[in-house]
Design a protein around this motif. Structure first.
Motif, PDB file in Angstrom:
ATOM      1  N   THR A  68       0.815  -1.218   0.000  1.00  0.00           N
ATOM      2  CA  THR A  68       0.000   0.000   0.000  1.00  0.00           C
ATOM      3  C   THR A  68       0.848   1.267   0.000  1.00  0.00           C
ATOM      4  O   THR A  68       0.313   2.368  -0.175  1.00  0.00           O
ATOM      5  N   CYS A  99      -0.004  -1.716  12.496  1.00  0.00           N
ATOM      6  CA  CYS A  99      -1.437  -1.899  12.778  1.00  0.00           C
ATOM      7  C   CYS A  99      -1.918  -0.883  13.812  1.00  0.00           C
ATOM      8  O   CYS A  99      -2.996  -0.292  13.660  1.00  0.00           O
ATOM      9  N   GLN A 100      -1.123  -0.680  14.859  1.00  0.00           N
ATOM     10  CA  GLN A 100      -1.498   0.291  15.876  1.00  0.00           C
ATOM     11  C   GLN A 100      -1.578   1.694  15.301  1.00  0.00           C
ATOM     12  O   GLN A 100      -2.489   2.464  15.626  1.00  0.00           O
ATOM     13  N   GLU A 101      -0.631   2.045  14.443  1.00  0.00           N
ATOM     14  CA  GLU A 101      -0.630   3.381  13.856  1.00  0.00           C
ATOM     15  C   GLU A 101      -1.812   3.578  12.923  1.00  0.00           C
ATOM     16  O   GLU A 101      -2.433   4.650  12.899  1.00  0.00           O
ATOM     17  N   GLN A 102      -2.161   2.548  12.175  1.00  0.00           N
ATOM     18  CA  GLN A 102      -3.303   2.654  11.271  1.00  0.00           C
ATOM     19  C   GLN A 102      -4.624   2.739  12.033  1.00  0.00           C
ATOM     20  O   GLN A 102      -5.564   3.389  11.580  1.00  0.00           O
ATOM     21  N   GLN A 103      -4.708   2.091  13.178  1.00  0.00           N
ATOM     22  CA  GLN A 103      -5.902   2.218  14.006  1.00  0.00           C
ATOM     23  C   GLN A 103      -6.000   3.607  14.617  1.00  0.00           C
ATOM     24  O   GLN A 103      -7.087   4.161  14.760  1.00  0.00           O
ATOM     25  N   ARG A 104      -4.845   4.155  14.975  1.00  0.00           N
ATOM     26  CA  ARG A 104      -4.837   5.485  15.582  1.00  0.00           C
ATOM     27  C   ARG A 104      -5.088   6.570  14.554  1.00  0.00           C
ATOM     28  O   ARG A 104      -5.819   7.533  14.815  1.00  0.00           O
ATOM     29  N   ARG A 105      -4.483   6.420  13.379  1.00  0.00           N
ATOM     30  CA  ARG A 105      -4.656   7.410  12.298  1.00  0.00           C
ATOM     31  C   ARG A 105      -4.901   6.657  10.988  1.00  0.00           C
ATOM     32  O   ARG A 105      -3.954   6.349  10.255  1.00  0.00           O
ATOM     33  N   PRO A 106      -6.144   6.353  10.689  1.00  0.00           N
ATOM     34  CA  PRO A 106      -6.472   5.502   9.537  1.00  0.00           C
ATOM     35  C   PRO A 106      -5.962   6.036   8.199  1.00  0.00           C
ATOM     36  O   PRO A 106      -5.700   5.260   7.281  1.00  0.00           O
ATOM     37  N   ILE A 107      -5.813   7.344   8.073  1.00  0.00           N
ATOM     38  CA  ILE A 107      -5.443   7.909   6.769  1.00  0.00           C
ATOM     39  C   ILE A 107      -3.931   8.106   6.635  1.00  0.00           C
ATOM     40  O   ILE A 107      -3.451   8.523   5.605  1.00  0.00           O
ATOM     41  N   CYS A 108      -3.155   7.779   7.673  1.00  0.00           N
ATOM     42  CA  CYS A 108      -1.725   8.099   7.654  1.00  0.00           C
ATOM     43  C   CYS A 108      -0.987   7.275   6.611  1.00  0.00           C
ATOM     44  O   CYS A 108      -1.381   6.162   6.253  1.00  0.00           O
TER      45      CYS A 108
END
Length: 510
Positions: free
Chosen positions: A22, A79-88
């Motif tokens: 991605t 995974c943690q970062e994507q949960q915290r900031r989905p658009i990052c």
């Protein structure tokens, strides 16, 4: 020893590979190449320097486990970062060579600790040609990833972080000094790096809550590497000063003066820390303020109290740099050097190392180096009542550590997390463990094991099997009071169900 699942393939999982795809530029090959190069460098050192075959085999095992932990931790962090900031966009982190290299080094440190390979952190960083000042920043990320590291490894990582903060980052060749020079040559103050809510300001009153404008420092400044490091320094040393003052029976008003003196030495006499240890400056600050304020505490008593602490090292008091090439060339910017306060007796010194470095015990350092730099500032606290003294520096608040969710095993997934029922009743004062109905066979075994608990307890926890953590009214709620016992038994149950087999070490030969 860290529990690594058997016959786990070496490399990123399909899920992690999908995450890589991605990114704007797929980092898979760069990540694999960097990992392979660093592990190969580590193995070459043990092949060329050490001739013991057992040690070589252990180094190979360390490399395999480091690779496993690297991909597992990286996946969890993403995974943690994507949960915290989905658009990052995660490609920024994945393509940052420094962060990824430090993460590999941290995973090697984990495997070295787990397998008890004779390789301490300074040697590991030397082999990998890495800076300790950069290394400490990934430790918190690794702990936050919650990948099921054993308690001994997690405790070791906390200790490693402390070693970097207290001494390893202050060596004369550290990149820390470049950042200090870029900050007008000064180390940041405690108030500049910590949010106001985390500080006890002794100068504040109800009518004048914050007289010091330095606490308007913005969030972006606090997130700079130097400010993050300074925050670690002040958090660590404030805890240690509390411990020492409690043992020495130093009153709070004197503790705040000691803290102000210690902060002044870091901010305005930063060169005193070149090739030295933070605890050395802390003990000197205790002594000089005690003498100035006429509180009878001998230096020997301070050092004896310090040596009773769990984190101490004998070299901190016995082997202190007095002068040398790097120290003698440091800027002297701490005011006048006349009329020194009383100094300890019985100094002793000896000469060690290249470039005619002069080293001695902590008392000798105090007499020969510290007091000359700090006397002018410290003497101001001896002024009579009614005469202005230096404003006291804000002190980091004492924070009660709250229990965090911790994974005990990866097969099956067993974790422990704080459990709050909203309103506690006298009947729920023990350690309560709530199980969902996943993994019925494992649940039955654990239920039988838990029935043996008898001793008193203090906190409430929820234990989850699998991914379900909600309070299930229909679930059985057995109670276990002995925390160490149930932790061992839970691990035993999980390990019995792990897939047997030998680890594939063929990818790394010494």
């Amino acid at each position: 020893m860290a529990t690594v699942p058997q016959k786990q393939r070496f490399g990123p999982s399909d899920r992690l590979l999908a995450m890589f795809r991605t990114c704007s530029t797929n980092p898979t090959e760069d990540i694999k190449a960097r990992l392979k190069l660093m592990l190969h460098t580590f193995l070459l050192h043990h092949r060329d320097i050490l001739g013991d075959e057992k040690t070589k085999e252990l180094a190979v095992r360390c490399c395999w486990e480091a690779g496993f932990w690297y991909y597992k931790i990286l996946e969890n962090l993403i995974c943690q970062e994507q949960q915290r900031r989905p658009i990052c966009d995660i490609s920024v982190v994945l393509e940052t060579h420094l962060v990824q290299s430090c993460l590999v080094a941290c995973c090697l440190e984990i495997s070295v600790c787990s397998n008890r390979l004779p390789c301490d952190l300074p040697l590991l960083l030397h082999i990998l040609k890495m800076e300790s000042y950069h290394f400490w920043r990934v430790i918190e990320l690794v702990l936050r990833a919650e990948v099921g590291l054993p308690h001994t490894v997690m405790r070791h990582l906390f200790q490693v972080e402390e070693k970097v903060v207290e001494a390893l980052a202050w060596t004369s060749n550290s990149l820390l000094w470049e950042e200090v020079r870029a900050n007008a040559g000064n180390f940041p103050t405690c108030q500049q790096v910590m949010p106001p809510a985390q500080l006890e300001d002794p100068n504040a009153t109800d009518l004048q809550p914050d007289p010091n404008p330095q606490g308007g420092v913005n969030r972006s400044q606090r997130s700079s590497p130097l400010h993050l490091f300074a925050r670690k320094v002040y958090s660590l040393m404030s805890r240690r000063l509390r411990q020492l003052c409690s043992t020495l029976k130093v009153p709070d008003d004197l503790r705040l003066k000691i803290w102000t003196c210690f902060e002044f030495s870091l901010v305005n006499c930063t060169h005193l820390m070149v090739n030295r240890h933070l605890d050395q400056l802390l003990m000197c600050a205790i002594y000089i303020i005690a003498k100035i304020t006429r509180m009878e505490i001998s230096f020997k008593c301070i050092m004896k109290c310090y040596k009773s602490q769990p984190h101490t090292s004998r070299s901190v008091c016995k082997d202190v740099l007095i002068s040398g090439r790097h120290v003698d060339n440091a800027p002297q910017n701490c005011g006048d050097h006349n009329n020194s306060p009383p100094t300890p007796d019985s100094p002793s010194a000896h000469y060690l190392g290249p470039f005619q470095e002069r080293r001695g015990n902590l008392i000798y350092f105090y007499n020969q180096a510290y007091v000359a730099q700090m006397q002018h500032f410290a003497k101001q606290f001896a002024r009579p009542f009614g005469v202005d003294t230096p404003p006291l520096s804000p002190y980091p608040r004492q924070r009660n550590a709250s229990p965090r969710r911790r994974q005990l095993s990866s097969s099956p997934s067993i974790s422990v997390s704080p459990y709050n029922r909203g309103t506690a009743s006298p009947q729920t004062s023990g350690l309560c463990y709530y199980f969902n109905r996943s993994h019925p066979e494992c649940l039955r075994d654990i239920n039988n094991m838990i029935k043996t608990g008898r001793s008193p307890a203090k906190r409430c926890y929820a234990v989850s099997l699998g991914n379900v953590e909600e309070d299930c009214p229909s679930a059985k709620r057995p109670r276990l009071d002995d925390q160490s016992a149930w932790q061992r038994r839970l691990r035993d149950v999980a390990d019995d169900r792990a897939v047997s087999g030998n680890q594939d070490l063929r990818g790394y030969k010494a």
